[in-house]
Design a protein around this motif. Structure first.
Motif, PDB file in Angstrom:
ATOM      1  N   ALA A 184       6.206   2.708   7.672  1.00 58.63           N
ATOM      2  CA  ALA A 184       4.753   2.729   7.885  1.00 58.63           C
ATOM      3  C   ALA A 184       4.038   2.535   6.552  1.00 58.63           C
ATOM      4  CB  ALA A 184       4.339   4.044   8.534  1.00 58.63           C
ATOM      5  N   MET A 185       2.972   1.719   6.567  1.00 57.13           N
ATOM      6  CA  MET A 185       2.276   1.412   5.322  1.00 57.13           C
ATOM      7  C   MET A 185       1.699   2.670   4.680  1.00 57.13           C
ATOM      8  SD  MET A 185       1.651  -0.833   3.100  1.00 57.13           S
ATOM      9  CE  MET A 185       2.214  -2.301   3.971  1.00 57.13           C
ATOM     10  N   VAL A 186       1.234   3.628   5.495  1.00 57.73           N
ATOM     11  CA  VAL A 186       0.680   4.857   4.937  1.00 57.73           C
ATOM     12  C   VAL A 186       1.739   5.600   4.129  1.00 57.73           C
ATOM     13  CG1 VAL A 186       1.200   6.291   6.970  1.00 57.73           C
ATOM     14  CG2 VAL A 186      -0.700   6.910   5.472  1.00 57.73           C
ATOM     15  N   ARG A 187       2.989   5.520   4.578  1.00 59.31           N
ATOM     16  CA  ARG A 187       4.086   6.185   3.857  1.00 59.31           C
ATOM     17  C   ARG A 187       4.419   5.443   2.561  1.00 59.31           C
ATOM     18  NH1 ARG A 187       9.944   5.814   3.663  1.00 59.31           N
ATOM     19  NH2 ARG A 187      10.776   7.866   3.080  1.00 59.31           N
ATOM     20  N   VAL A 188       4.492   4.126   2.619  1.00 58.54           N
ATOM     21  CA  VAL A 188       4.887   3.351   1.439  1.00 58.54           C
ATOM     22  C   VAL A 188       3.806   3.458   0.358  1.00 58.54           C
ATOM     23  CG1 VAL A 188       5.646   1.113   0.583  1.00 58.54           C
ATOM     24  CG2 VAL A 188       6.214   1.800   2.915  1.00 58.54           C
ATOM     25  N   ARG A 189       2.532   3.432   0.771  1.00 59.60           N
ATOM     26  CA  ARG A 189       1.447   3.563  -0.213  1.00 59.60           C
ATOM     27  C   ARG A 189       1.518   4.925  -0.907  1.00 59.60           C
ATOM     28  NH1 ARG A 189      -4.203   1.142   2.077  1.00 59.60           N
ATOM     29  NH2 ARG A 189      -4.813   1.762  -0.059  1.00 59.60           N
ATOM     30  N   ALA A 190       1.741   5.963  -0.125  1.00 63.49           N
ATOM     31  CA  ALA A 190       1.873   7.303  -0.722  1.00 63.49           C
ATOM     32  C   ALA A 190       3.131   7.380  -1.580  1.00 63.49           C
ATOM     33  CB  ALA A 190       1.910   8.362   0.373  1.00 63.49           C
ATOM     34  N   GLY A 191       4.166   6.667  -1.157  1.00 64.45           N
ATOM     35  CA  GLY A 191       5.445   6.707  -1.874  1.00 64.45           C
ATOM     36  C   GLY A 191       5.377   6.101  -3.269  1.00 64.45           C
ATOM     37  N   ILE A 192       4.483   5.138  -3.480  1.00 72.41           N
ATOM     38  CA  ILE A 192       4.337   4.547  -4.823  1.00 72.41           C
ATOM     39  C   ILE A 192       3.805   5.603  -5.790  1.00 72.41           C
ATOM     40  CG2 ILE A 192       3.135   2.806  -6.192  1.00 72.41           C
ATOM     41  CD1 ILE A 192       3.153   1.042  -3.652  1.00 72.41           C
ATOM     42  N   SER A 193       2.814   6.368  -5.348  1.00 68.80           N
ATOM     43  CA  SER A 193       2.309   7.454  -6.190  1.00 68.80           C
ATOM     44  C   SER A 193       3.386   8.504  -6.418  1.00 68.80           C
ATOM     45  CB  SER A 193       1.083   8.098  -5.538  1.00 68.80           C
ATOM     46  OG  SER A 193      -0.002   7.196  -5.531  1.00 68.80           O
ATOM     47  N   HIS A 194       4.215   8.729  -5.398  1.00 70.01           N
ATOM     48  CA  HIS A 194       5.339   9.663  -5.545  1.00 70.01           C
ATOM     49  C   HIS A 194       6.307   9.166  -6.612  1.00 70.01           C
ATOM     50  CE1 HIS A 194       8.833  12.087  -4.746  1.00 70.01           C
ATOM     51  NE2 HIS A 194       9.496  11.094  -4.187  1.00 70.01           N
ATOM     52  N   ALA A 195       6.605   7.865  -6.595  1.00 68.26           N
ATOM     53  CA  ALA A 195       7.518   7.296  -7.594  1.00 68.26           C
ATOM     54  C   ALA A 195       6.932   7.432  -8.996  1.00 68.26           C
ATOM     55  CB  ALA A 195       7.792   5.826  -7.269  1.00 68.26           C
ATOM     56  N   LEU A 196       5.630   7.191  -9.139  1.00 68.05           N
ATOM     57  CA  LEU A 196       4.998   7.376 -10.443  1.00 68.05           C
ATOM     58  C   LEU A 196       4.987   8.853 -10.839  1.00 68.05           C
ATOM     59  CD1 LEU A 196       2.051   4.823 -10.316  1.00 68.05           C
ATOM     60  CD2 LEU A 196       3.947   4.838 -11.951  1.00 68.05           C
ATOM     61  N   ARG A 241       6.037  -2.917 -13.962  1.00 65.11           N
ATOM     62  CA  ARG A 241       5.850  -3.190 -12.531  1.00 65.11           C
ATOM     63  C   ARG A 241       7.179  -3.343 -11.797  1.00 65.11           C
ATOM     64  NH1 ARG A 241       1.049  -5.863  -9.954  1.00 65.11           N
ATOM     65  NH2 ARG A 241       1.672  -6.284  -7.815  1.00 65.11           N
ATOM     66  N   ALA A 242       8.088  -4.129 -12.344  1.00 68.12           N
ATOM     67  CA  ALA A 242       9.363  -4.362 -11.666  1.00 68.12           C
ATOM     68  C   ALA A 242      10.163  -3.072 -11.540  1.00 68.12           C
ATOM     69  CB  ALA A 242      10.179  -5.411 -12.423  1.00 68.12           C
ATOM     70  N   GLU A 243      10.096  -2.228 -12.583  1.00 68.18           N
ATOM     71  CA  GLU A 243      10.822  -0.956 -12.552  1.00 68.18           C
ATOM     72  C   GLU A 243      10.235  -0.026 -11.496  1.00 68.18           C
ATOM     73  OE1 GLU A 243      11.815   2.592 -15.737  1.00 68.18           O
ATOM     74  OE2 GLU A 243      11.581   0.545 -16.500  1.00 68.18           O
ATOM     75  N   LEU A 244       8.909  -0.050 -11.341  1.00 66.28           N
ATOM     76  CA  LEU A 244       8.261   0.796 -10.341  1.00 66.28           C
ATOM     77  C   LEU A 244       8.616   0.347  -8.929  1.00 66.28           C
ATOM     78  CD1 LEU A 244       6.315   3.012  -9.465  1.00 66.28           C
ATOM     79  CD2 LEU A 244       4.414   1.410  -9.827  1.00 66.28           C
ATOM     80  N   VAL A 245       8.647  -0.967  -8.704  1.00 64.12           N
ATOM     81  CA  VAL A 245       9.029  -1.473  -7.376  1.00 64.12           C
ATOM     82  C   VAL A 245      10.454  -1.045  -7.045  1.00 64.12           C
ATOM     83  CG1 VAL A 245       9.528  -3.558  -6.036  1.00 64.12           C
ATOM     84  CG2 VAL A 245       7.425  -3.424  -7.395  1.00 64.12           C
ATOM     85  N   ALA A 246      11.361  -1.190  -8.004  1.00 63.20           N
ATOM     86  CA  ALA A 246      12.763  -0.826  -7.765  1.00 63.20           C
ATOM     87  C   ALA A 246      12.913   0.669  -7.506  1.00 63.20           C
ATOM     88  CB  ALA A 246      13.617  -1.243  -8.967  1.00 63.20           C
ATOM     89  N   LEU A 247      12.177   1.506  -8.264  1.00 63.42           N
ATOM     90  CA  LEU A 247      12.255   2.960  -8.085  1.00 63.42           C
ATOM     91  C   LEU A 247      11.714   3.357  -6.716  1.00 63.42           C
ATOM     92  CD1 LEU A 247      12.763   5.835  -9.141  1.00 63.42           C
ATOM     93  CD2 LEU A 247      10.499   5.754 -10.223  1.00 63.42           C
ATOM     94  N   THR A 248      10.585   2.778  -6.309  1.00 67.52           N
ATOM     95  CA  THR A 248       9.997   3.097  -5.006  1.00 67.52           C
ATOM     96  C   THR A 248      10.915   2.654  -3.878  1.00 67.52           C
ATOM     97  OG1 THR A 248       7.811   2.746  -5.990  1.00 67.52           O
ATOM     98  CG2 THR A 248       7.922   2.882  -3.597  1.00 67.52           C
ATOM     99  N   GLU A 249      11.484   1.461  -4.029  1.00 68.20           N
ATOM    100  CA  GLU A 249      12.431   0.938  -3.033  1.00 68.20           C
ATOM    101  C   GLU A 249      13.595   1.906  -2.848  1.00 68.20           C
ATOM    102  OE1 GLU A 249      15.102  -3.142  -2.350  1.00 68.20           O
ATOM    103  OE2 GLU A 249      14.184  -2.710  -4.293  1.00 68.20           O
ATOM    104  N   ALA A 289       9.708  -6.107  -0.731  1.00 65.77           N
ATOM    105  CA  ALA A 289       8.520  -6.873  -0.331  1.00 65.77           C
ATOM    106  C   ALA A 289       7.447  -5.949   0.230  1.00 65.77           C
ATOM    107  CB  ALA A 289       8.906  -7.927   0.704  1.00 65.77           C
ATOM    108  N   LEU A 290       7.865  -4.949   0.979  1.00 63.72           N
ATOM    109  CA  LEU A 290       6.924  -3.989   1.559  1.00 63.72           C
ATOM    110  C   LEU A 290       6.276  -3.144   0.458  1.00 63.72           C
ATOM    111  CD1 LEU A 290       5.873  -3.083   4.328  1.00 63.72           C
ATOM    112  CD2 LEU A 290       7.670  -1.334   4.359  1.00 63.72           C
ATOM    113  N   VAL A 291       7.072  -2.780  -0.551  1.00 64.08           N
ATOM    114  CA  VAL A 291       6.540  -2.024  -1.688  1.00 64.08           C
ATOM    115  C   VAL A 291       5.498  -2.857  -2.418  1.00 64.08           C
ATOM    116  CG1 VAL A 291       7.085  -0.919  -3.892  1.00 64.08           C
ATOM    117  CG2 VAL A 291       8.674  -0.690  -1.963  1.00 64.08           C
TER     118      VAL A 291
END
Length: 728
Positions: A217-229, A242-250, A258-260
């Motif tokens: 769910a997009m609401v989860r992935v959006r919140a998850g990026i802040s969680h990764a940070l 940026r690439a490191e953040l995408v990989a960590l969130t994934e 792609a969703l991240v």
């Protein structure tokens, strides 16, 4: 200690509450006397519940335990309540004070007036209550409001309980959102992590799953990026490439990259995240941290402009005057440091142990105090503030107290609109100050004031995000005094000479030392041998040889939490050895730890309301198992901790070197083993040595010490601050 009775197992107990022995409004923890079906005598039920009163019907699921102090108890995993149905039960419930405005006297009058329909009248026809003798319109309205709140809390508690959320968490959610809690959580449970202190993404994610929210769910992935940070923040970063953040969130969320990327664009567009570069690398920051770094750079630029409030002081004459007044002679390097501070609005003084930082600060303070200037002294921790006060003979406060931290909002009373009253602010142990706290501090400094920051940049950087002191120095914008000369008295200490040797990349002398030494190395090749030797040193050898208290004066500092000589294992062994009375005494258990009278504990989070902070050490003076409560004395102040509050306490016979920053102890024991290899760095070992006043004992392997000394490569911290300060 409690032990499960042989016949105990998961079971359900139902009955009527006869008495509420204890109930915490904060956590919901309750001790109840229940007249349970199938039991001839009232039974004790212990667990978490919503608002509860005598006379209510309860259903509890859990197991029987035999408490050594209080005997058989039913420990409930869940407690659900329902309205009382009998006339006696209704009267008992109303008399218990469950609804504001009703006590035993009015309970009898209401029962007499309305009988078994009294609860329906309160809910649907509250105006009729005013006709009962002594109640009147005002009390009737108060009763109606109390009933509405009770009903709202109960509905929310039941709703959350059905989704696997316990009473303690449910109460915190209700306090945050009130009657709108169900709507908020149904729409976006991830708001919990953003809005409620102590709720993280993982907890919110568990609740979201209970609500049926899909992993993608997009609401989860959006919140998850802040969680990764947020996870990156715990490693000291303010942002990530940026690439490191995408990989960590994934990896953390187990969703496609792609969703991240899609979610990240939405967060950037919405302003929750900010894109910027660090040394040409494209990075992404939490907007709050990015803004904090910009604010720090702006404030340094603004404060550093112009001359200090004491313009006109002749620095050379002032130095001669303070030398005569204090009966001392400043070394050339110390005199230069005083001269720079007297001529500048923003000064940094940095250096290791024994180089005279305290002497310099005292000289500056004496000179400026003679001009009747307002001076404020601050440090990041309570212990560091007390040391600064002892060294200067002046009041020193924690930065949080100086800024008048507000426990309700987590903000500060002092800021741009209400700055601190000072012509000079001196901040000690500045290497510990992270980006958010430095922003708050500098925004509260009036433009007229000068700032002197004192610290040792060779120590570990702050636990929180950023490396503020190092970035200020590296930016090359404000005057920096680097002290390297170790003075004669300090040079006789092997602690000081060993620390400086380590900092210079040289092995300290680990050969057997004489009886008058303050630095020793005890070899141990195996973890279990090292652990036994650490216990023996703390319990017997150091107290006998140096006359130190094994609990209050000796601190074990380990590089890491895990392993045979990690903080966890050492705390268990040291508690058994140094507080053996705990084995047979009244205890409280929480998250695998047993707390007993006499235990040494550490606060692990900031509690602005009670003025205790992450890293503060206290000693348990009283334990009340029936209430799940302990009393801890912090610097002579007794504070009670019950249930949820115990989450912020951990045993402190041993702690990590990181947690010891800003603290100082009479004696320090440091295990240094190859099993710590991932953590062994020069600044870690250097920091451990500089925590001790009288004695350091390293226990372990020489090759592990050599690895630490030779390893200068710490993890890079992604931060924009140095560039921003330089640009100002």
């Amino acid at each position: 200690m409690s032990e499960t009775l042989p016949q105990a197992g998961a079971e359900v107990l139902a009955g009527t509450v006869e008495r509420v022995v204890f109930h915490s409004e904060e956590s919901g923890f309750s001790v109840l006397t229940v007249r349970a079906r199938g039991h001839p005598d009232p039974v004790a039920v212990v667990g978490h519940a919503g608002p509860i009163g005598a006379g209510e019907q309860v259903t509890a699921s859990g197991a029987w335990v035999n408490d050594r102090v209080h005997g058989p108890q039913f420990r409930a995993e869940t407690i659900t309540t329902s309205r009382p149905t009998s006339l006696a039960g209704i009267e008992a419930w109303l008399a218990s004070g469950a609804i504001g405005g009703i006590g035993p006297v009015y309970a009898k009058r209401l029962i007499k007036a309305f009988g078994e329909r009294v609860l329906d009248v309160i809910e649907t026809e509250p105006k009729r209550l005013g006709k009962v003798a002594g109640i009147g319109r005002v009390r009737a309205r108060r009763i109606a409001e109390g009933w509405a709140e009770q009903k709202s809390v109960r509905e929310i508690m039941l709703f959350l309980h059905q989704h696997g959320i316990g009473a303690a968490r449910a109460r915190r959610i209700f306090r945050a959102y009130g009657a709108g809690a169900i709507a908020v959580m149904s729409e976006n449970p991830y708001r919990l992590a953003r809005d409620i202190r102590g709720f993280g993404f993982v907890t919110a994610d568990q609740i979201a799953r209970a609500f049926g929210i899909e992993k993608t769910a997009m609401v989860r992935v959006r919140a998850g990026i802040s969680h990764a940070l947020g996870e990156a923040m715990s490693d000291g970063h303010c942002g990530l490439p940026r690439a490191e953040l995408v990989a960590l969130t994934e990896r953390l969320l187990e969703v496609p990259a792609a969703l991240v990327g899609e979610a990240m664009e939405l967060e950037l567009a919405g302003g929750a995240l900010v894109a910027d570069t660090v040394e040409a690398s494209p990075c992404v920051f939490l907007a709050l941290l990015h803004g904090a770094e910009r604010a720090i750079a702006r404030r340094i630029g603004a404060i550093a402009k112009g001359g200090p409030a004491w313009a006109g002081i002749d620095a050379d004459k002032a130095i001669s005057w303070v030398e005569a007044k204090a009966g001392m002679t400043l070394a050339d390097s110390q005199g230069e440091a005083v001269r720079v501070a007297l001529c500048s609005k923003f000064t940094v003084i940095t250096g290791g142990p024994g180089v005279g930082k305290t002497t310099i600060v005292n000289a500056i303070l004496r000179i400026l105090a003679a001009r009747k200037l307002e001076i404020a002294l601050a440090a990041p921790t309570g212990r560091a503030a007390r040391r600064l006060a002892e060294a200067t003979g002046r009041e020193a406060r924690t930065i949080h107290r100086l800024l008048e931290a507000d426990p309700q909002t987590g903000g500060f009373g002092r800021g741009p609109g209400n700055p601190i009253a000072a012509d000079l602010l001196v901040v000690d142990e500045t290497s510990m100050v992270d980006v958010p706290l430095m922003r708050a501090l500098l925004e509260a400094v009036p433009n007229r004031a000068a700032v002197v920051m004192v610290g040792d940049i060779d120590q570990l950087p702050s636990i929180g995000p950023g490396q503020v002191l190092a970035d200020i120095i590296a930016a090359g914008v404000v005057p920096v005094v680097r002290l390297t000369e170790v003075f004669r008295q300090a040079a006789t200490s092997r602690i000081v000479t060993s620390a400086h040797a380590i900092n210079a990349g040289q092995m300290p002398d680990l050969d057997p030392a004489g009886p008058d030494s303050d630095f020793y190395f005890v070899p141990a090749d195996e973890a279990d041998v090292a652990a036994r030797r650490i216990v023996e040193l703390a319990r017997n050898r150091i107290p006998r040889r140096f006359g130190l208290d094994p609990v209050r004066d000796i601190q074990v500092l380990s590089p890491m939490n895990r392993g045979g000589v990690g903080v966890g294992a050492l705390n268990i062994a040291l508690q058994q050895a140094l507080n053996p009375a705990a084995a047979g005494a009244a205890t409280v258990e929480r998250f695998g730890w047993t707390f007993a009278t006499g235990d040494k504990v550490m606060q692990t989070e900031n509690d602005y309301d009670r003025d205790i902070y992450n890293g503060d050490i206290g000693f348990i003076t009283h334990v009340a198992p029936e209430a799940g409560e302990v009393t801890v004395e912090f610097d002579g102040r007794p504070l009670a901790f019950a249930n949820a509050g115990l989450d912020s306490l951990t045993p402190a016979y041993a702690t990590t070197i990181h947690k010891a920053q800003g603290s100082e102890y009479p004696a320090v024991i440091v295990p240094v083993m190859m099993q710590h290899a991932v953590m062994l760095r020069r600044n870690l070992l250097y920091t451990a040595l500089t925590r001790a006043r009288q004695l350091v004992v390293l226990v372990g392997q020489k090759r592990a010490v050599a690895m630490a000394v030779n390893n200068v490569a710490g993890r890079r911290r992604w931060s924009k601050l140095k560039e921003l300060i330089a640009a100002e």
